[in-house]
Write a protein that holds these residues in place. Sequence first.
Motif, PDB file in Angstrom:
ATOM      1  N   ALA A 262       2.903   5.761  -3.215  1.00 43.62           N
ATOM      2  CA  ALA A 262       2.703   6.538  -1.990  1.00 43.62           C
ATOM      3  C   ALA A 262       3.999   6.929  -1.293  1.00 43.62           C
ATOM      4  O   ALA A 262       3.968   7.603  -0.261  1.00 43.62           O
ATOM      5  N   SER A 263       5.155   6.532  -1.841  1.00 46.02           N
ATOM      6  CA  SER A 263       6.431   6.892  -1.219  1.00 46.02           C
ATOM      7  C   SER A 263       7.464   7.171  -2.302  1.00 46.02           C
ATOM      8  O   SER A 263       7.207   6.980  -3.496  1.00 46.02           O
ATOM      9  N   GLU A 264       8.641   7.644  -1.890  1.00 47.05           N
ATOM     10  CA  GLU A 264       9.684   8.021  -2.856  1.00 47.05           C
ATOM     11  C   GLU A 264      10.115   6.834  -3.709  1.00 47.05           C
ATOM     12  O   GLU A 264      10.325   5.730  -3.204  1.00 47.05           O
ATOM     13  N   LEU A 265      10.247   7.110  -5.004  1.00 44.70           N
ATOM     14  CA  LEU A 265      10.697   6.096  -5.963  1.00 44.70           C
ATOM     15  C   LEU A 265      12.192   6.267  -6.201  1.00 44.70           C
ATOM     16  O   LEU A 265      12.662   7.372  -6.496  1.00 44.70           O
ATOM     17  N   ILE A 266      12.927   5.160  -6.096  1.00 44.16           N
ATOM     18  CA  ILE A 266      14.374   5.187  -6.320  1.00 44.16           C
ATOM     19  C   ILE A 266      14.712   4.245  -7.474  1.00 44.16           C
ATOM     20  O   ILE A 266      14.472   3.031  -7.399  1.00 44.16           O
ATOM     21  N   ILE A 267      15.247   4.801  -8.548  1.00 40.87           N
ATOM     22  CA  ILE A 267      15.670   3.990  -9.692  1.00 40.87           C
ATOM     23  C   ILE A 267      17.002   3.336  -9.343  1.00 40.87           C
ATOM     24  O   ILE A 267      17.957   4.007  -8.948  1.00 40.87           O
ATOM     25  N   GLN A 268      17.073   2.015  -9.507  1.00 38.08           N
ATOM     26  CA  GLN A 268      18.271   1.281  -9.113  1.00 38.08           C
ATOM     27  C   GLN A 268      19.178   0.943 -10.297  1.00 38.08           C
ATOM     28  O   GLN A 268      20.400   1.054 -10.188  1.00 38.08           O
ATOM     29  N   SER A 269      18.606   0.562 -11.419  1.00 39.64           N
ATOM     30  CA  SER A 269      19.450   0.211 -12.561  1.00 39.64           C
ATOM     31  C   SER A 269      18.607   0.041 -13.814  1.00 39.64           C
ATOM     32  O   SER A 269      17.388  -0.133 -13.748  1.00 39.64           O
ATOM     33  N   PHE A 270      19.298   0.112 -14.964  1.00 40.40           N
ATOM     34  CA  PHE A 270      18.756  -0.335 -16.242  1.00 40.40           C
ATOM     35  C   PHE A 270      19.551  -1.576 -16.633  1.00 40.40           C
ATOM     36  O   PHE A 270      20.769  -1.600 -16.480  1.00 40.40           O
TER      37      PHE A 270
ATOM     38  N   LYS B 208       0.836  -1.207   0.000  1.00 39.72           N
ATOM     39  CA  LYS B 208       0.000   0.000   0.000  1.00 39.72           C
ATOM     40  C   LYS B 208       0.866   1.252   0.000  1.00 39.72           C
ATOM     41  O   LYS B 208       0.524   2.257  -0.639  1.00 39.72           O
ATOM     42  N   ASN B 209       1.985   1.207   0.705  1.00 34.83           N
ATOM     43  CA  ASN B 209       2.866   2.379   0.836  1.00 34.83           C
ATOM     44  C   ASN B 209       4.012   2.385  -0.171  1.00 34.83           C
ATOM     45  O   ASN B 209       4.896   3.232  -0.099  1.00 34.83           O
ATOM     46  N   SER B 210       4.005   1.438  -1.096  1.00 33.28           N
ATOM     47  CA  SER B 210       5.105   1.318  -2.055  1.00 33.28           C
ATOM     48  C   SER B 210       5.044   2.410  -3.122  1.00 33.28           C
ATOM     49  O   SER B 210       3.958   2.874  -3.499  1.00 33.28           O
ATOM     50  N   PRO B 211       6.208   2.819  -3.633  1.00 34.40           N
ATOM     51  CA  PRO B 211       6.200   3.636  -4.850  1.00 34.40           C
ATOM     52  C   PRO B 211       5.766   2.777  -6.027  1.00 34.40           C
ATOM     53  O   PRO B 211       5.859   1.540  -5.968  1.00 34.40           O
ATOM     54  N   ILE B 212       5.267   3.384  -7.087  1.00 32.03           N
ATOM     55  CA  ILE B 212       4.862   2.651  -8.290  1.00 32.03           C
ATOM     56  C   ILE B 212       5.481   3.333  -9.502  1.00 32.03           C
ATOM     57  O   ILE B 212       5.236   4.520  -9.756  1.00 32.03           O
TER      58      ILE B 212
ATOM     59  N   GLN C 114      14.866  -1.376 -13.042  1.00 27.25           N
ATOM     60  CA  GLN C 114      14.708  -1.868 -11.674  1.00 27.25           C
ATOM     61  C   GLN C 114      14.607  -0.690 -10.708  1.00 27.25           C
ATOM     62  O   GLN C 114      15.286   0.324 -10.890  1.00 27.25           O
ATOM     63  N   SER C 115      13.764  -0.861  -9.683  1.00 32.36           N
ATOM     64  CA  SER C 115      13.563   0.206  -8.709  1.00 32.36           C
ATOM     65  C   SER C 115      13.145  -0.409  -7.371  1.00 32.36           C
ATOM     66  O   SER C 115      13.131  -1.633  -7.208  1.00 32.36           O
ATOM     67  N   ASN C 116      12.772   0.451  -6.415  1.00 34.10           N
ATOM     68  CA  ASN C 116      12.284  -0.024  -5.120  1.00 34.10           C
ATOM     69  C   ASN C 116      10.767  -0.189  -5.113  1.00 34.10           C
ATOM     70  O   ASN C 116      10.145  -0.242  -4.054  1.00 34.10           O
TER      71      ASN C 116
ATOM     72  N   SER D 157      18.019  11.031  -8.602  1.00 32.32           N
ATOM     73  CA  SER D 157      17.547  11.564  -7.330  1.00 32.32           C
ATOM     74  C   SER D 157      16.192  10.926  -7.077  1.00 32.32           C
ATOM     75  O   SER D 157      15.490  10.543  -8.029  1.00 32.32           O
ATOM     76  N   PRO D 158      15.781  10.771  -5.801  1.00 35.45           N
ATOM     77  CA  PRO D 158      14.474  10.158  -5.514  1.00 35.45           C
ATOM     78  C   PRO D 158      13.335  10.948  -6.164  1.00 35.45           C
ATOM     79  O   PRO D 158      13.382  12.176  -6.240  1.00 35.45           O
ATOM     80  N   ILE D 159      12.311  10.227  -6.621  1.00 39.68           N
ATOM     81  CA  ILE D 159      11.150  10.846  -7.249  1.00 39.68           C
ATOM     82  C   ILE D 159       9.997  10.809  -6.247  1.00 39.68           C
ATOM     83  O   ILE D 159       9.579   9.737  -5.803  1.00 39.68           O
ATOM     84  N   ALA D 160       9.507  11.969  -5.885  1.00 39.73           N
ATOM     85  CA  ALA D 160       8.457  12.069  -4.883  1.00 39.73           C
ATOM     86  C   ALA D 160       7.144  11.487  -5.411  1.00 39.73           C
ATOM     87  O   ALA D 160       6.916  11.425  -6.624  1.00 39.73           O
ATOM     88  N   PRO D 161       6.253  11.057  -4.504  1.00 37.80           N
ATOM     89  CA  PRO D 161       4.948  10.528  -4.933  1.00 37.80           C
ATOM     90  C   PRO D 161       4.184  11.550  -5.775  1.00 37.80           C
ATOM     91  O   PRO D 161       4.141  12.735  -5.458  1.00 37.80           O
TER      92      PRO D 161
END
Length: 261
Positions: free
Chosen positions: A174-182, A140-144, A226-228, A197-201
């Motif tokens: 609902a939370s910051e998205l962090i891109i990890q890799s291509f 529910k609280n995950s970034p998308i 890939q991301s969180n 940089s983190p992407i806000a909701p």
Amino acid sequence: MIQRIFFATFFSLFLSLAAFSQAVIEFEELSHDFGEISEGTKATHEFTFKNTGNEPLVITSVRASCGCTTPQWTKEPVAPGATGKITAVYNSQGRPGSFNKTITINSNAVKSSAVVSIKGMVARPNASTPAVAPSAEALKNSPILRAERSSLSLGKVEQNKSILVDVVINNEGASELIIQSFSSPCNCFVLDRSSLSPIAPGKQAVVKAIYTPKVLGAVKERILIQSNDLTQKAVEFNLEAEVVESLGKKSLLKEGNKTSF
């Protein structure tokens, strides 16, 4: 006698001028630590160098200390004051444990040989420990992650010439998205981490990537982001291009050509 003195003076002056006309290679960093990576990852890092001399710098050869590391480099002469790159790609498949590899660069610089290194730890997946599914609250609280586009056609591109691509990404979670890799099977599409940089909701951001086509002809590359984002393992998009040996005098990289999607 006077002619001999004049000739000796002229020759000494010529040697002095020649000694001062040289390329000089200076790296921003000489080593990189990947930290811990999962087995099977193709870890990629770019070493940037600058020609601080007054003659064009030419890389004559680049050699890795083992076959597990694939180097790529700037092939054209690097003008005084300009920069180039050495890209190291480490294939961790079947190589659990720590690694420390070197890459030797030979050039026409005043110091003809330079060495950079990569290191890290490859973690082997533990098959006996099943992955724990995220809880309903975590989901529910995950970034998308949503990519603005699912495919991109670049048209004609030049083989082994890097192209800067702007990837437009939305965070619908609902939370910051962090891109990890291509990642890509072609190992030709890498994340430019300097743009991260983190992407806000509810926000949108442009993430930069570098595409370096390697195979001639019509290509269709499968790219995974890939991301969180806990709701999906990765977001996939396709990149299509017609790779040719040369585009003539035009260079996509030198002209600062940039493609967005």
